[in-house]
Design an enzyme around this catalytic site. Structure first.
Site, PDB file in Angstrom:
ATOM      1  N   ARG A   1       1.293  -1.065  -0.153  1.00  0.00           N
ATOM      2  CA  ARG A   1       0.001  -0.148  -0.022  1.00  0.00           C
ATOM      3  C   ARG A   1       1.450   0.999   0.145  1.00  0.00           C
ATOM      4  NH1 ARG A   1      -5.564  -1.753   3.486  1.00  0.00           N
ATOM      5  NH2 ARG A   1      -5.200  -3.446   2.793  1.00  0.00           N
TER       6      ARG A   1
ATOM      7  N   SER B   1     -22.607 -13.186  13.737  1.00  0.00           N
ATOM      8  CA  SER B   1     -21.823 -12.586  12.813  1.00  0.00           C
ATOM      9  C   SER B   1     -21.726 -12.364  11.525  1.00  0.00           C
ATOM     10  CB  SER B   1     -20.071 -12.233  13.055  1.00  0.00           C
ATOM     11  OG  SER B   1     -19.907 -11.513  12.400  1.00  0.00           O
TER      12      SER B   1
ATOM     13  N   SER C   1     -19.344  -1.648   2.772  1.00  0.00           N
ATOM     14  CA  SER C   1     -18.473  -0.796   2.348  1.00  0.00           C
ATOM     15  C   SER C   1     -17.442  -1.122   0.740  1.00  0.00           C
ATOM     16  CB  SER C   1     -17.707   0.662   2.997  1.00  0.00           C
ATOM     17  OG  SER C   1     -16.451  -0.314   3.433  1.00  0.00           O
TER      18      SER C   1
ATOM     19  N   HIS D   1     -21.547   3.432   7.482  1.00  0.00           N
ATOM     20  CA  HIS D   1     -22.069   4.699   6.245  1.00  0.00           C
ATOM     21  C   HIS D   1     -23.356   3.851   5.251  1.00  0.00           C
ATOM     22  CE1 HIS D   1     -17.677   2.846   4.470  1.00  0.00           C
ATOM     23  NE2 HIS D   1     -17.875   2.108   5.478  1.00  0.00           N
TER      24      HIS D   1
ATOM     25  N   THR E   1     -20.161   6.566  12.874  1.00  0.00           N
ATOM     26  CA  THR E   1     -19.361   7.169  12.808  1.00  0.00           C
ATOM     27  C   THR E   1     -19.943   8.533  12.548  1.00  0.00           C
ATOM     28  OG1 THR E   1     -17.273   6.897  11.822  1.00  0.00           O
ATOM     29  CG2 THR E   1     -18.791   6.560  10.416  1.00  0.00           C
TER      30      THR E   1
ATOM     31  N   LYS F   1     -17.342  10.327   7.927  1.00  0.00           N
ATOM     32  CA  LYS F   1     -17.719   9.403   6.711  1.00  0.00           C
ATOM     33  C   LYS F   1     -19.111  10.453   6.538  1.00  0.00           C
ATOM     34  CE  LYS F   1     -16.514   4.627   6.670  1.00  0.00           C
ATOM     35  NZ  LYS F   1     -15.637   4.743   8.572  1.00  0.00           N
TER      36      LYS F   1
ATOM     37  N   THR G   1      -9.075   5.670  27.020  1.00  0.00           N
ATOM     38  CA  THR G   1      -8.363   7.083  25.898  1.00  0.00           C
ATOM     39  C   THR G   1      -8.970   8.675  26.364  1.00  0.00           C
ATOM     40  OG1 THR G   1      -8.877   5.387  24.258  1.00  0.00           O
ATOM     41  CG2 THR G   1      -9.320   7.256  23.344  1.00  0.00           C
ATOM     42  N   THR G   2      -7.556   9.318  25.846  1.00  0.00           N
ATOM     43  CA  THR G   2      -8.061  10.458  26.423  1.00  0.00           C
ATOM     44  C   THR G   2      -9.364  11.095  25.497  1.00  0.00           C
ATOM     45  OG1 THR G   2      -6.004  10.698  26.364  1.00  0.00           O
ATOM     46  CG2 THR G   2      -7.184  12.528  25.306  1.00  0.00           C
TER      47      THR G   2
ATOM     48  N   THR H   1      -7.780  -6.492   2.582  1.00  0.00           N
ATOM     49  CA  THR H   1      -9.283  -5.875   2.205  1.00  0.00           C
ATOM     50  C   THR H   1     -10.743  -6.486   1.877  1.00  0.00           C
ATOM     51  OG1 THR H   1      -7.983  -3.692   2.705  1.00  0.00           O
ATOM     52  CG2 THR H   1     -10.489  -3.347   2.252  1.00  0.00           C
TER      53      THR H   1
END
Length: 407
Positions: free
Chosen positions: A23, A139, A191, A219, A247, A250, A279-280, A365
Site C-alpha cells: 500500500r 456475525s 462498504s 456508512h 461514525t 464519513k 482513551t483521551t 481488505t
C-alpha cells in the site's frame, strides 16, 4: 543462527510488493470550500490539483460552513484538547450535547461517543459479549475488521452466517439453546460490496429467537432516513435495533464514533469498555463540529438528494458502458478489476493522466481475485465531474483495456 530482525521484515515487505498489494499512501491537501478537489503532493516534490473519487466524506460536510464555524467557536472557547480521559476531567459540555443529539437522532435512551468508529465497535461488542454469560455471537461473514476484533476480544463463542443470508442465520439460531444469550452483529451498508442488509428480516429473527441486535451504521448515518438516522430509520426499524453504532468520519465529515441504545446497555459499555475508559477524549472542536453536522442533516435533505442524483447518473453511465461494477443498492460503487497489479495500474493511470485520485482496494481488505476501485460519487461532485469520470473509465475499458482483468 540468530534472528536478523531487519532482514526478516524486509522479506515480508518484499513479499507483499511482489504480490502487488503493497500500500502506497497518496499525500493530499484538501482545499476548503472546493472538495472534492485537493492538492496532491507527489513523492518527487511536485504538486498538482486532483479530483478525489474515493472519499468517505459523502456529503461534503467536512467543508460545510456550519461545521467549520462550530469547530472555530469551540476552539476559541475551550482550546485545543480535552485534557484527559472522560473519567478524569475529559468530559466537556460538548460531549454531553453531542450524545444528547445522537440519542435523539436514533430515538434511543442514551448515546456514547468514542474516539473512532473502529474503537466504538471493538469496545461495544467485546464488552457486551463479556458481560453476557455464555453468550453466542452471530456475525455476518463480511463484517468490518473492527467488529471482528470486538467479537474476538469478547472471548465468547461465535458463528458466522453467510453474507446477508437470513435463511442461514435462522439455521444457526435454531441450533443454539433457546435460553442462551445471543447477539446478532451486522452492518447496514457493506462498504466494499455496496449492498444493504435485510434489517427487518434480521430483527424478525432476533425477536423470534430472543437475540440482541447490534447494527453498524457507519456508512448509513447521515445518508439514509429522513433525518439521517441511517438505513434502519429509512426502513422504519430504528426501534427494533438494540444498539446502533456509527461514525462522524464519513457522511458527517468529521471524526469519532458512537453507539446508541437503551440506557442500561450504553452505560454497561461506558463502565466496562477498556478502549473507552483509558482513551483521551475527543477535543471540543471535533465534538462541536460533529454535532453541527448531525443537527444540520436532521433537517436538510439537500445534500442527500444531490448525492442520490449523482450516484444514479454514475451507475447509469457505467451500466451503459458495460463496466463490471457490483450492483448494490447503496451509494457505493465497487468497480471490480480482479488482479492487484492491474488494479494499481488503473489507479496510477487515473492519477497520472487524468488527475483523478482513487485508491486501489486489495487483499486483505477484499478477497484475492476481487481487487477493486471503490468509487464514491459524493454530493460535492458536479454532474460534469460524474460524466467525466464515466467517460474516463469507459475509455480505459474500451481503448486501453486496463480494466480487462475483471472480464
Amino acid at each position: 543462527m540468530t534472528m536478523n530482525y531487519t532482514e526478516h521484515f524486509e522479506t515480508r515487505l518484499r513479499d507483499i510488493k511482489e504480490e502487488g498489494r503493497y500500500r502506497i499512501f497518496a499525500t493530499l491537501e484538501r482545499i476548503v470550500g472546493r472538495f472534492p478537489q485537493a492538492i496532491y503532493h507527489a513523492p518527487d516534490g511536485s504538486k498538482k490539483e486532483v479530483t478525489i473519487w474515493c472519499s468517505n466524506d459523502y456529503l461534503g460536510m467536512g467543508q460545510h460552513p456550519k461545521v467549520l464555524a462550530a469547530a472555530h467557536e469551540a476552539l476559541e472557547n475551550s482550546g485545543a484538547g480535552a485534557g484527559g480521559t472522560r473519567n478524569i476531567s475529559g468530559t466537556t459540555r460538548y460531549h454531553v450535547e453531542l450524545e444528547e443529539s445522537l440519542a435523539d437522532l436514533h430515538q434511543k435512551e442514551s448515546a456514547l461517543v468514542f474516539s473512532s468508529g473502529y474503537v466504538a465497535n471493538e469496545g461495544a461488542l467485546s464488552t457486551l459479549g463479556k458481560l453476557l454469560p455464555d453468550c453466542m455471537i452471530l456475525s455476518d461473514s463480511l463484517n468490518h475488521a473492527s467488529m471482528i476484533h470486538g467479537i474476538k476480544d469478547s472471548k465468547q463463542e461465535k458463528l458466522i452466517y453467510r453474507h446477508n443470508d437470513v435463511e442461514h442465520l435462522e439455521d444457526l439460531l435454531k441450533s443454539i439453546d433457546p435460553k442462551r444469550p445471543k447477539i446478532i452483529a451486522f452492518e447496514s451498508v457493506y462498504s466494499m460490496e455496496g449492498d444493504i442488509a435485510p434489517i427487518k428480516e434480521i430483527c424478525d429473527l432476533a425477536e423470534k429467537y430472543n437475540a440482541l441486535t447490534y447494527l453498524d451504521e457507519v456508512h448509513g448515518v447521515g445518508l439514509y432516513g429522513p433525518r439521517g438516522g441511517g438505513v434502519a430509520e429509512e426502513c422504519d426499524q430504528l426501534d427494533r435495533v438494540d444498539m446502533i453504532e456509527g461514525t462522524f468520519g464519513k457522511a458527517y465529515g468529521c471524526m469519532g464514533g458512537f453507539i446508541t441504545g437503551k440506557a442500561a446497555l450504553v452505560d454497561a459499555v461506558r463502565s466496562f469498555a477498556a478502549s473507552f475508559i483509558f482513551t483521551t477524549s475527543l477535543p471540543p472542536s471535533v465534538l462541536a463540529s460533529a454535532r453541527a453536522s448531525v443537527e444540520h442533516l436532521k433537517v436538510s435533505d439537500v445534500e442527500r438528494q444531490k448525492m442520490r442524483n449523482n450516484v444514479k447518473q454514475f451507475k447509469s453511465r457505467l451500466t451503459g458502458s458495460g463496466l463490471p461494477f457490483m450492483q448494490g443498492e447503496s451509494h457505493i460503487v465497487p468497480l471490480v478489476v480482479g488482479e492487484p497489479n492491474c488494479c494499481k495500474e488503473v489507479s496510477d493511470i487515473l492519477m497520472r493522466d487524468y488527475d483523478i485520485y482513487v485508491q486501489p482496494i486489495n487483499y486483505p481488505t477484499v478477497p484475492k481475485g476481487t481487487e477493486r476501485l471503490r468509487l464514491t460519487a459524493s454530493a460535492a461532485h458536479s454532474i460534469d465531474d460524474v460524466n467525466h469520470m464515466a467517460d474516463v473509465l469507459q475509455d480505459l475499458w474500451e481503448s486501453h483495456h486496463a480494466l480487462r482483468a475483471a472480464a
